[in-house]
Scaffold this active site. Structure first.
Site, PDB file in Angstrom:
ATOM      1  N   HIS A  90      19.944  54.025  43.321  1.00 23.93           N
ATOM      2  CA  HIS A  90      19.927  55.485  43.518  1.00 23.93           C
ATOM      3  C   HIS A  90      21.272  56.110  43.174  1.00 23.93           C
ATOM      4  CE1 HIS A  90      16.481  54.921  46.659  1.00 23.93           C
ATOM      5  NE2 HIS A  90      16.358  54.138  45.611  1.00 23.93           N
ATOM      6  N   ARG A 128      15.527  62.453  44.818  1.00 29.20           N
ATOM      7  CA  ARG A 128      15.747  61.078  45.282  1.00 29.20           C
ATOM      8  C   ARG A 128      16.650  60.309  44.322  1.00 29.20           C
ATOM      9  NH1 ARG A 128      13.389  56.178  44.310  1.00 29.20           N
ATOM     10  NH2 ARG A 128      13.393  54.664  46.013  1.00 29.20           N
ATOM     11  N   GLY A 164      10.424  58.207  42.391  1.00 27.97           N
ATOM     12  CA  GLY A 164      10.001  58.256  43.771  1.00 27.97           C
ATOM     13  C   GLY A 164      10.276  56.916  44.444  1.00 27.97           C
ATOM     14  N   GLU A 190       8.109  61.708  39.553  1.00 24.55           N
ATOM     15  CA  GLU A 190       7.783  63.093  39.234  1.00 24.55           C
ATOM     16  C   GLU A 190       8.652  63.674  38.142  1.00 24.55           C
ATOM     17  OE1 GLU A 190       8.529  64.076  43.406  1.00 24.55           O
ATOM     18  OE2 GLU A 190       9.980  65.574  42.741  1.00 24.55           O
ATOM     19  N   TYR A 217      13.479  70.388  45.976  1.00 20.89           N
ATOM     20  CA  TYR A 217      12.379  69.593  45.430  1.00 20.89           C
ATOM     21  C   TYR A 217      11.816  68.590  46.434  1.00 20.89           C
ATOM     22  CZ  TYR A 217      13.010  72.329  41.388  1.00 20.89           C
ATOM     23  OH  TYR A 217      13.043  73.428  40.557  1.00 20.89           O
TER      24      TYR A 217
HETATM   25 CA   LIG Z   1       9.910  66.254  44.696  1.00 26.56          CA
END
Ligand SMILES: [Ca+2]
Ligand SMILES: [Ca+2]
Ligand SMILES: [Ca+2]
Ligand SMILES: [Ca+2]
Length: 705
Positions: free
Chosen positions: A495, A556, A575, A581, A591
């Protein structure tokens, strides 16, 4: 010391005190529960230095309305008067306590949607009583992500204070001498596994230490959160999938939400639950139809004694693609083969595989002749380069040559795509990997690169993720010219975001991951889980929405950024375990992560922006995106495909899957100068930080329509 005040405010203060005393005297004051009369060691530690919390526009104090201790009483702003109802402490459990630590600031009914009521309540350790004091002056509820908000941004005495979506307004700015815990726990040591079976494994680690205390351990595999266990637990039993290789690791978290760096990765491949030597049946009913130079295959599903996991597609004797399923989902029974020669006959066969590498006999062949035209998405694909490391950022120079970063090797390569000739620009200074996804990441060049020579670079360092720029002169990085434009973006094993893109507005946009701490994404004071927007010199643009680098939030792990012909920014985001997405980014937009993943979870929360497109993670896990002639191309890792999606208004339509399994995992897609695409693979060594253990391709895609 209190400054000397004019008569008028002093009178207000005195009258407020009298009023408050009168109210207090006229009501029965609840007795302090016995459990709180004898503070624990933790509470005693927290009880030091009570302080006031003032609303910035008015200078008035956060105050329990009417000086009433009844649970459920709201809060407001009032002249500072040194009463107990304006005296707050910040506990090690991130509680804001008042009335001599007998009451906690609390979001009524655990509400997580805006607006919500802020009140006092008996301290009970609930997530709705945990708060974050942010560097930008906001105070956020940990559970809701909402901001403490003086109603309407007003300044008058008795203006109620509630909870609202964070919006950067002055009514959400507070000043206090209370200090939050900003020190993360130490790295959990000795990550190890116990018994590994076909469907379970015990995973353990040594305790981390923290200046206050570890509250949770978050257990991940390959960037996916599996479970969180409350400290002091130091092991967990995990459900695993037979035959599927996972990298397990753990991060420690404290009450203030600080997350440690990840433990080492423990790699597991669970054994099969039962030996399987029986291959699937052959696929039947194979058909092939051509449209221009694109062929679409369809067949009927094979069957297996356990389950069919994949189909391999052969064109002649060459394997041209693989359609995969998972333990819980069967593979699709269709495949698109693009970029073929016109007016040529091709012969296809398909085989089925099970989870233990048993392969069926071949299907019957299907033969098809392509059409004459290129009236299709893709005309041809050619390889323009190869690398032993992972190409990540990629930019095209004015002469058509390419610069790309090598994630784990930490250097930048100059590639001539016509000849395949490569030179090395040099190693980027201070790059550090994370035994995961960090390292040397995105690249960008400003429109004035020809005169300024600045190459913009996003990378992980030993302490953070950062955006720097370094001049490129005489085909070399001039490391002495390096300027660190933005540092302090939290890093972690996974991440780390990392994409850079200049917009048509001349601003530099950067995507940052949540650093394995979803709370960062909703925290406007954090640089993580965001799309950031910088001036080319690294300063904050005056028209950013929150007076900071933040352009949008609630992300994310975004790794794709691209602008369409209208100058709108599209973003691609990983995700967790359900959905990836694509988003159309608007200034200041939220978001939804971590409450909302794709369209699952609390996505109906007011203010959350819905994705324009979602993908099951098994068919997605996409990184880079590019836009050519208002068609969006999405390069997917786990999904081993390139999506082609037509931008229509604010929607993405006519979704096509290209190269399904043909080139394996795809990392980066960029526009090429001829109207086509550059495309890079990320197949080997992409979850480690070992340099040059990959075998990757750089491809050129000639687009058709
Ligand atoms: Ca989102
Ligand atoms: Ca700490
Ligand atoms: Ca079988
Ligand atoms: Ca590697």
């Amino acid at each position: 010391m209190m400054p000397h005040r004019s008569r008028r405010p002093r009178l207000f203060v005195l009258s407020a005190v009298v009023a408050a005393l009168t109210v207090a005297a006229s009501l029965a004051v609840p007795t302090v529960p016995a459990a709180q009369a004898a503070p624990t060691a933790q509470a005693a530690q927290a009880a030091a230095a009570p302080a006031r919390i003032t609303s910035v526009p008015s200078g008035r104090c956060l105050d329990v309305t009417g000086n009433v201790q009844t649970p459920g009483t709201g809060v407001n702003i009032y002249d500072c008067n040194n009463q107990a109802n304006q005296s707050w402490t910040f506990s090690t459990a991130s509680e804001l306590k008042t009335f001599a630590d007998t009451r906690c600031l609390d979001v009524a009914s655990h509400a997580t949607t805006s607006p919500a009521k802020a009140q006092i309540y008996t301290c009970n350790g609930g997530a709705n009583q945990q708060w974050r004091l942010n560097a930008n002056g906001t105070i956020t509820g940990v559970e809701s992500g909402l901001c403490l908000d003086v109603t309407g941004g007003k300044t008058a005495n008795s203006t109620p204070v509630g909870m609202l979506t964070c919006n950067g307004s002055a009514g959400q700015k507070f000043s206090t001498s209370l200090t939050p815990d900003t020190t993360p726990p130490s790295v959990p040591g000795n990550a190890h596994i116990g018994t590994l079976t076909c469907d379970s494994v015990g995973f353990g680690w040594n305790a981390s230490t923290d200046n206050v205390g570890v509250t949770f351990y978050d257990v991940f595999h390959d960037g996916q959160l599996m479970t969180s266990v409350a400290a002091p637990a130091r092991r967990v039993d995990l459900t695993v999938v037979a035959g599927v290789k996972w990298g397990l690791y753990v991060n420690a978290r404290d009450a203030a939400g600080n997350v440690s760096q990840a433990s080492r990765t423990v790699s597991i491949t669970p054994p099969q639950c039962q030996a399987d030597t029986q291959p699937p049946t052959a696929p039947t009913g194979l058909t092939a139809t051509a449209s221009g130079t694109t062929v679409t295959l369809n067949w009927k599903a094979a069957t297996d004694n356990i389950s069919v996991r994949a189909y391999d597609i052969y064109r002649g004797s060459a394997k041209v693609g693989t359609v995969t399923g998972t333990a819980s989902s069967t593979p699709a029974t269709t495949f698109v083969d693009s970029a073929l020669a016109p007016v040529t006959t091709y012969v296809y066969v398909v085989v089925a595989r099970d989870g233990q590498a048993n392969v069926s006999v071949k299907s019957a062949t299907a033969s098809v002749k392509t059409g004459s035209g290129y009236a299709q998405a893709v005309c041809s694909v050619s390889q323009v380069g190869a690398d032993t490391d992972i190409p990540w950022g990629l930019v095209t120079l004015a002469d058509g040559s390419l610069l790309y970063s090598r994630r784990d090797a930490h250097d930048i390569v100059h590639l001539n795509p016509s000849t395949g000739a490569k030179t090395t620009l040099g190693t980027v200074p201070n790059v550090s990997s994370t035994d995961g996804e960090g390292g040397l990441l995105g690249l960008a060049i400003a429109p004035d690169f020809a005169s300024t020579h600045w190459l913009y670079i996003m990378h992980t360092s030993a302490t953070d993720n950062r955006i720097v720029r370094i001049k490129v002169e005489n085909d070399k990085l001039v490391n002495s010219s390096e300027q660190v434009l933005l540092s302090g973006i939290l890093r972690n094993k996974f991440h780390d975001g990392g994409r850079l893109r200049f917009g048509p507005d001349g601003k530099l946009y950067a995507s940052t991951g949540d650093a394995q701490n979803g709370d960062n994404a909703q925290n406007l004071a954090s640089l993580n889980g965001k799309v950031l927007r910088l001036n080319a010199d690294g300063t904050v643009p005056s028209d950013n929405p929150y007076g900071s680098y933040v352009w949008s939030y609630g992300h994310r792990n975004p790794q794709g950024l691209a602008f369409d012909s209208q100058g709108r920014l599209w973003e691609q985001e990983f995700g967790n375990s359900v959905m990836d997405e694509t988003n159309l980014i608007v200034k200041g937009g939220n978001y939804g992560w971590p409450a909302c993943e794709g369209t699952t979870g609390s996505c109906g929360t007011a203010g959350f922006r819905a994705p324009a497109q979602t993908y099951p993670t098994s068919e997605g896990s996409c990184s880079g995106i590019a836009i050519v002639r208002d068609v969006l191309y999405v390069a997917c890792e786990r999904g081993t495909r390139l999506y082609r999606e037509v931008i229509s208004g604010t929607s993405l339509t006519n979704v096509q899957v290209l190269f399904n399994g043909t080139y394996g995992r795809l990392r980066t897609v960029e526009p090429a100068p001829d109207g086509g695409l550059w495309l890079t693979t990320s197949n080997l060594g992409d979850k480690d930080s070992i340099a040059n253990n990959s075998d990757e391709k750089l491809l050129h895609v000639t687009l058709g329509m």
